[in-house]
Design a protein around this motif. Structure first.
Motif, short mmCIF file in Angstrom:
data_model
loop_
_atom_site.label_atom_id
_atom_site.label_comp_id
_atom_site.label_asym_id
_atom_site.label_seq_id
_atom_site.Cartn_x
_atom_site.Cartn_y
_atom_site.Cartn_z
N GLN A 1 -45.07 16.68 98.37
CA GLN A 1 -45.90 17.37 97.38
C GLN A 1 -45.12 18.35 96.51
N SER A 2 -44.16 19.04 97.09
CA SER A 2 -43.46 20.07 96.34
C SER A 2 -42.13 20.40 97.01
N THR B 1 -48.60 13.58 95.48
CA THR B 1 -48.70 14.99 95.06
C THR B 1 -50.12 15.46 94.82
#
Length: 279
Positions: free
Chosen positions: A196-197, A106
């Motif tokens: 990451q998201s 991340t």
């Protein structure tokens, strides 16, 4: 040595001391099987400048925070699971020496130690903790990691179009895929980067084209991509600015990696200050 300290009172007191230094703003750190391996001050390369940060190495996580009062009070606690970490050594570059990159899925960033010896110790003991953690858990190392953001100061103009000059009104943005500093028109696309998201993130046009081509080739219709712009994304640095240079930070706080494992006779209210960690 780590295994012998797992259930020791000394280890419990040391972890409790770290918790108290973060106060109510920090998350609880005392969990079964966790051992505080060492601590020290490193210079973290943030978006705007290099900043002194207090780091704590545990056998399963890496914790760091802003220094409000050295060895007494910290805030903005960040917790990084070691099983997701990969380290990469950096070559010395001008004033920035003895550095390495901490990569996670991340967020990735560079840190610098005061000396070459401290760099070697930090990297060796972090890698040892990662190796032991993966061996015990049976998990595989994470393969995808976030890009390291290029510092703002290294880009006067957009790194994509090579034309747009950054000003107070024409602000800088970072591509979440490659980390380049780009202008808004050159980063008005969004793409889902699952590691990451859960939401589509800002990417530059080059990365967007590359990602969409790869998606077509792999016929992976399950991924979602978005091309509309959004001004709601926070591009700002998530930490307070400081005016300290790398050397000033090390001079003020003393950046050696502190061992908390060398002596079992250390005072219960203080951490020992040996420079070598015995794992």
């Amino acid at each position: 040595m780590v295994d012998r300290l797992v259930n020791s009172e000394a280890n419990a007191r040391r972890i409790q001391l770290v918790e108290s230094c973060f106060g109510s703003s920090g998350q609880p750190l005392a969990v079964p099987g966790r051992v505080l391996v060492g601590e020290g001050v490193l210079t973290k390369m943030c978006r705007k400048r290099a900043k002194a940060r207090q780091f704590f190495l545990f056998n399963d996580i890496l914790v760091y925070g802003n220094i409000l009062m050295n060895r007494k009070k910290y805030n903005k606690q960040h917790i990084i699971p070691l099983e997701a970490v990969k380290l990469e050594s950096l070559e010395d570059d001008g004033h920035f020496r003895n550095g390495w990159v901490i990569r996670t899925s991340t967020k990735s960033f560079a840190v610098y130690a005061a000396t070459s010896t401290e760099k070697q110790e930090w990297m060796a003991h972090i890698n040892k903790c990662i190796e032991d953690l993966l061996r015990k858990s049976g998990k595989k190392a994470v393969e995808e990691h976030a890009a390291v953001w290029v510092p703002d100061a290294e880009a006067v103009i957009c790194m994509h179009c090579k034309k747009s000059q950054f000003t107070v009104l024409n602000r800088r943005h970072h591509c979440r895929k490659c980390g380049a500093v780009v202008c808004n028109p050159c980063s008005n696309k969004r793409y889902l980067l699952p590691h990451q998201s859960s939401k589509p993130l800002r990417v530059c046009l080059t990365c967007y084209d590359s990602l969409t081509r790869a998606k077509v080739l792999s016929s992976n219709s399950g991924e979602n991509s978005f091309s509309k712009d959004s001004s709601g994304e926070d591009d700002s640095d998530d930490e307070e600015d400081t005016n300290r240079s790398q050397q000033e930070a090390h001079d003020e706080y003393g950046s050696s990696l502190k061992s908390i494992m060398r002596s079992s006779t250390a005072s219960p209210n203080t951490m020992t200050t040996n420079n070598i960690i015995c794992c």
